[in-house]
Design a protein around this motif. Structure first.
Motif, PDB file in Angstrom:
ATOM      1  N   ALA A   3     111.784   1.342  76.479  1.00 46.63           N
ATOM      2  CA  ALA A   3     110.783   1.271  77.541  1.00 46.63           C
ATOM      3  C   ALA A   3     110.584  -0.199  77.875  1.00 46.63           C
ATOM      4  O   ALA A   3     110.274  -0.997  76.989  1.00 46.63           O
ATOM      5  N   GLY A   4     110.788  -0.550  79.123  1.00 45.50           N
ATOM      6  CA  GLY A   4     110.648  -1.939  79.527  1.00 45.50           C
ATOM      7  C   GLY A   4     111.967  -2.560  79.905  1.00 45.50           C
ATOM      8  O   GLY A   4     112.641  -2.082  80.814  1.00 45.50           O
ATOM      9  N   TYR A   5     112.377  -3.590  79.149  1.00 46.55           N
ATOM     10  CA  TYR A   5     113.482  -4.419  79.612  1.00 46.55           C
ATOM     11  C   TYR A   5     114.463  -4.798  78.505  1.00 46.55           C
ATOM     12  O   TYR A   5     114.077  -5.009  77.357  1.00 46.55           O
ATOM     13  N   THR A   6     115.720  -4.899  78.899  1.00 44.84           N
ATOM     14  CA  THR A   6     116.760  -5.464  78.053  1.00 44.84           C
ATOM     15  C   THR A   6     117.797  -6.109  78.962  1.00 44.84           C
ATOM     16  O   THR A   6     117.625  -6.151  80.190  1.00 44.84           O
ATOM     17  N   LEU A   7     118.862  -6.629  78.380  1.00 42.77           N
ATOM     18  CA  LEU A   7     119.956  -7.241  79.137  1.00 42.77           C
ATOM     19  C   LEU A   7     121.211  -6.401  79.000  1.00 42.77           C
ATOM     20  O   LEU A   7     121.456  -5.798  77.955  1.00 42.77           O
ATOM     21  N   ASP A   8     122.028  -6.386  80.078  1.00 46.59           N
ATOM     22  CA  ASP A   8     123.348  -5.791  79.929  1.00 46.59           C
ATOM     23  C   ASP A   8     124.336  -6.881  79.531  1.00 46.59           C
ATOM     24  O   ASP A   8     123.959  -8.033  79.289  1.00 46.59           O
ATOM     25  N   ASP A   9     125.606  -6.546  79.469  1.00 40.28           N
ATOM     26  CA  ASP A   9     126.607  -7.512  78.997  1.00 40.28           C
ATOM     27  C   ASP A   9     126.884  -8.625  79.995  1.00 40.28           C
ATOM     28  O   ASP A   9     127.573  -9.595  79.672  1.00 40.28           O
ATOM     29  N   THR A  15     105.485   2.341  79.897  1.00 37.59           N
ATOM     30  CA  THR A  15     105.605   2.960  78.567  1.00 37.59           C
ATOM     31  C   THR A  15     105.424   4.479  78.602  1.00 37.59           C
ATOM     32  O   THR A  15     105.632   5.148  77.595  1.00 37.59           O
ATOM     33  N   GLU A  16     104.984   5.000  79.752  1.00 33.83           N
ATOM     34  CA  GLU A  16     104.840   6.444  79.964  1.00 33.83           C
ATOM     35  C   GLU A  16     103.785   7.076  79.055  1.00 33.83           C
ATOM     36  O   GLU A  16     103.893   8.240  78.665  1.00 33.83           O
ATOM     37  N   ILE A  17     102.741   6.282  78.718  1.00 33.48           N
ATOM     38  CA  ILE A  17     101.605   6.867  78.022  1.00 33.48           C
ATOM     39  C   ILE A  17     100.744   7.606  79.041  1.00 33.48           C
ATOM     40  O   ILE A  17     100.927   7.470  80.248  1.00 33.48           O
ATOM     41  N   ARG A  18      99.792   8.399  78.571  1.00 38.12           N
ATOM     42  CA  ARG A  18      99.116   9.375  79.439  1.00 38.12           C
ATOM     43  C   ARG A  18      98.130   8.775  80.430  1.00 38.12           C
ATOM     44  O   ARG A  18      97.856   9.338  81.477  1.00 38.12           O
ATOM     45  N   ARG A  19      97.532   7.645  80.077  1.00 32.90           N
ATOM     46  CA  ARG A  19      96.561   7.034  80.988  1.00 32.90           C
ATOM     47  C   ARG A  19      96.545   5.522  80.784  1.00 32.90           C
ATOM     48  O   ARG A  19      97.132   5.009  79.827  1.00 32.90           O
ATOM     49  N   ASP A  20      95.838   4.832  81.683  1.00 35.13           N
ATOM     50  CA  ASP A  20      95.865   3.371  81.640  1.00 35.13           C
ATOM     51  C   ASP A  20      94.553   2.747  81.197  1.00 35.13           C
ATOM     52  O   ASP A  20      94.401   1.520  81.240  1.00 35.13           O
TER      53      ASP A  20
END
Length: 378
Positions: free
Chosen positions: A141-147, A186-191
């Motif tokens: 959830a969020g960010y990463t890098l590709d090659d 993060t796809e949690i239920r509420r903010d």
């Protein structure tokens, strides 16, 4: 069993240290195909979550709101949080966190030897992206890098937050809180889960002793003032003479004023204390983070800029009067317990660390506006 099969190496075994024989091979001359201790790293008995959020301190603190939501989604889970050493104190004693992992020379060993069902990286800093890329995981959830060093976003909300991080004009146009965006990512239920600010018993006792030593009675309203904004974002500071006027006004009305800050706020706090205003007290500029939280907890109302103290006050459910100029008012969540005042300058929300115009936007917020806002909570 053929010789080739006998010497197969099960590199995904939780017991295999990667760079040397495991303890079962060393002690019992065991070979992977016949070993009854084989434990697949990815077969966790509980749902393992890794959060990568290194800094800054205020960002780390406000991100703790996701923890309760994660526990609702994954009641039987273990949460580990990678954080920079300087920012780790804000996570201490947090009931939702099982492991606080310091980002030091041991971090690669930690990542290589653990498998996570969910890795949450909400940082776009190169170091955080690299840690996310190195993590062994089922879901991100969020960010990463590709090659090819492209940033990979986990969903549409993450893509939108990335765009806002890259373009200040989108940041200025944003109407949603940080909590809204991180909840979507993060796809949690509420903010609206609360920021978690644990209080240490010894720090609470120290804060209570401060009140006793200064003869601050329980019937007084206590107004906390955090007059600084750190070294990096000095343009977020309101005028020191404004804080002095604020202190004089509420002191004359019989209220107590506590000055809250750290080493970066010494100049502002000394200037206010130099006025020798009755009922105005410095809580010190060398407090530990737990002690700083306990001092904020003494207050009924906290007046500050867009600072870590704001997020701490929000987590401690204090009334807040927050002042904004170069950063986004909309992004900051005060949970319905505060008033957000913004400069009337057209250049607001520029996200610049040096002012490009003659009058700093924060200077245009009047003393009367701030006093009126504080009086709504007295």
């Amino acid at each position: 069993m053929g010789n080739k099969e006998k010497f197969s190496v099960y590199t995904d075994c939780a017991h295999f240290p990667l760079d040397r024989p495991c303890v079962y091979q060393k002690n019992n001359n065991m070979h992977c195909p016949e070993c009854e201790e084989y434990s697949k790293l990815s077969q966790n008995k509980i749902f393992k979550i890794l959060i990568i959020k290194l800094g800054a301190m205020g960002d780390v603190l406000r991100t703790t709101f996701i923890l309760e939501g994660l526990k609702e989604l994954h009641p039987v889970s273990e949460i580990s949080w990678i954080v920079s050493k300087n920012n780790a104190q804000v996570l201490g004693n947090n009931k939702f966190i099982d492991n606080i992992i310091i980002n030091d020379e041991k971090i690669f060993d930690f990542l290589a030897k653990n498998y996570f069902n969910l890795v949450i990286n909400l940082d776009l800093a190169p170091e955080s992206l690299a840690l996310a890329k190195l993590s062994c995981r089922e879901k991100l959830a969020g960010y990463t890098l590709d090659d090819n060093r492209n940033i990979m976003s986990s969903n549409d909300a993450a893509k939108q937050w990335l765009s806002m991080s890259a373009y200040d004009e989108l940041k200025k146009a944003n109407v949603h809180t940080y909590q809204h965006w991180m909840a979507e990512i993060t796809e949690i239920r509420r903010d609206n889960y609360e920021i978690v600010v644990p209080l240490k018993d010894e720090s609470v006792k120290k804060a209570d002793l401060f009140l006793q030593e200064n003869n601050i009675s329980a019937d007084k309203k206590i107004i906390g003032i955090n007059p600084g904004a750190g070294k990096r974002w000095k343009m977020k500071k309101w005028r020191t003479d404004g804080f002095i006027a604020l202190a004089k006004h509420f002191s004359s009305n019989g209220h107590a004023v506590l000055l809250l800050g750290g080493n970066d706020d010494i100049e502002e706090i000394n200037s206010i204390m130099g006025e020798k205003i009755k009922n105005v007290y410095s809580t010190g500029t060398n407090n530990s983070i737990p002690d700083f939280f306990a001092m904020i907890n003494l207050c009924d109302i906290v007046v500050c800029g867009d600072t870590m103290a704001l997020h701490a006050a929000a987590g401690l459910k204090k009334n807040i009067v927050a002042l904004f100029g170069p950063t986004s008012l909309a992004e900051i969540e005060v949970y319905g317990r505060g008033i957000k005042l913004q400069s009337n300058k057209e250049c607001i929300c520029c996200y610049k660390q040096e002012c490009a115009v003659n009058e700093n936007c924060m200077d245009s917020i009047s003393n009367e506006e701030v006093i009126k806002a504080v009086e709504e909570y007295i």
